[in-house]
Design an enzyme around this catalytic site. Structure first.
Site, short mmCIF file in Angstrom:
data_model
loop_
_atom_site.label_atom_id
_atom_site.label_comp_id
_atom_site.label_asym_id
_atom_site.label_seq_id
_atom_site.Cartn_x
_atom_site.Cartn_y
_atom_site.Cartn_z
N LYS A 49 31.03 20.40 71.28
CA LYS A 49 30.38 21.71 71.30
C LYS A 49 30.15 22.21 69.87
CE LYS A 49 32.57 25.65 71.72
NZ LYS A 49 33.22 26.91 72.06
N LYS A 59 32.13 27.40 65.46
CA LYS A 59 32.15 28.00 64.13
C LYS A 59 33.17 27.33 63.22
CE LYS A 59 33.22 32.32 66.25
NZ LYS A 59 34.26 32.24 67.30
N LYS A 77 42.55 23.59 71.40
CA LYS A 77 42.94 24.37 70.21
C LYS A 77 44.37 24.05 69.78
CE LYS A 77 39.45 27.71 69.87
NZ LYS A 77 38.94 29.00 69.58
#
Ligand code: AQP
Length: 334
Positions: free
Chosen positions: A200, A203, A118
């Site tokens: 993965k 969203k 992230k």
């Protein structure tokens, strides 16, 4: 004869309202939450405090938090059986988070793969909140003395860290926290992106992602476009056929079939038959959830009553742990 009262074991899990719920979060987490709700005492949370570790649109965050509760219920979670609440409504999460941060090493947090990923994804905004996210997650779990944490594979490392923090604290102050276990599904633990099956399904990657509230035609389009390979065989081979293996996993998780059954069903048939079949299985899985969510979303008063009652109940449980922790570390009683 003496009657034995068997106390149910406890579960805590949550999802960030940082985007729409995805097929990944459904198969990796929510499906298990529903399956476990009778056997365990469950707390299912909308973790809005985690969501602000990356920048959010305030109006959208508010709307998504309530919509996510409606979607939890539509997926089959019963508010009468489970404690369902919004994380920021229970301030004890932040309070315990601070304490646990003082029992967590900088080096441990630096090793978290989600932080590494992230911080690359949000290179212009690497906040200390993003770094200490796993400490808040440990507080979420330990606050309720949870025995089990049903999550997808990507969260395994965070649950491991939570266990380490709990054991460390217990070692210093005697037994205070239940040391939780992660509960990861056999099928659907890591649903991959339809556009890039090496990654993965997230969203934040709308192209490779199926959302719970997607319309049937959008779901079908996404599956028809899913990246596969230049062979013809519908065979599970994660290394050489990542796209097909992912679709097979989704198909099995959606239909309850085994991999062998699914491979046999599509033997000799090309991807032109297989991909729409996976799409249809997902459409049928999602249809009742979408319709029920839309219905529940119209009843704002009901949703408000669910999250208010949930927060009151959660606060009661959270306070018990927090006062124990404060006493043990030497804070003066309020
Ligand atoms: N692709 C997935 N396969 C299996 N399980 C998954 N989960 C999420 N994606 C998959 C599980 O669902 C829960 C939701 O976690 P979250 O939304 O709080 O956090 P996340 O894992 O960071 O979700 P995303 O979609 O990946 O968000 P972004 O795009 O913001 O990074 C967890 O139990 C997770 O394991």
């Amino acid at each position: 004869m003496e009657e034995k009262i068997i106390k149910k074991k406890r579960i805590f899990s949550g999802i960030q309202p940082s985007g729409e719920l995805t097929l990944g979060s459904y198969m990796g987490a929510i499906k298990n939450w529903v399956a476990l709700q009778d056997e365990y005492e469950c707390l299912y949370c909308i973790v809005d405090m985690h969501a602000i570790t990356v920048r959010q649109d305030p109006a959208l965050l508010r709307r998504r938090s309530v919509a996510q509760l409606a979607q939890y219920i539509a997926c089959g979670l019963d508010p009468q059986k489970n404690i369902m609440f919004i994380q920021s409504h229970v301030p004890q999460h932040a309070e315990l988070g601070w304490v646990l941060g003082c029992y967590t090493q900088f080096g441990e947090l630096s090793r978290m793969t989600q932080f590494k990923a992230k911080s690359q994804q949000h290179a212009d905004n690497i906040t200390s909140g993003l770094f200490t996210y796993p400490v808040l997650m440990a507080a979420d779990i330990l606050l309720y003395q949870a025995d089990l944490v049903p999550v997808g594979e990507d969260q395994r490392q965070h649950v491991e860290l939570c266990r380490d923090i709990a054991q460390r604290f217990n070692g210093v102050y005697s037994d205070t926290f239940t040391v939780p276990e992660s509960f990861i599904p056999k099928m659907g633990a890591r649903v991959m992106s339809l556009g890039n099956p090496e990654n993965k399904m997230s969203k934040s990657d709308p192209d490779g992602c199926v959302f719970l509230m997607d319309k049937p035609e959008d779901i079908m389009r996404k599956f028809k476009r899913a990246v596969t390979d230049c062979e013809m065989a519908v065979k599970y081979d994660k290394v050489n056929k990542a796209g097909i293996s992912n679709l097979l996993t989704i198909y099995c998780a959606a239909t309850g079939k085994t991999l062998e059954e699914a491979e046999a069903e599509f033997e000799g048939q090309g991807y032109g038959v297989f991909k729409p079949a996976v799409g249809e299985a997902v459409v049928e899985l999602m249809r009742p959830i979408r319709e029920e969510s839309e219905r529940i979303m119209k009843d704002k008063a009901y949703l408000e009553s669910v999250y208010k009652e949930g927060a009151a109940h959660a606060q009661y449980l959270a306070n018990k742990t927090l006062s124990k922790v404060y006493r043990k570390i030497g804070f003066v009683a309020r």
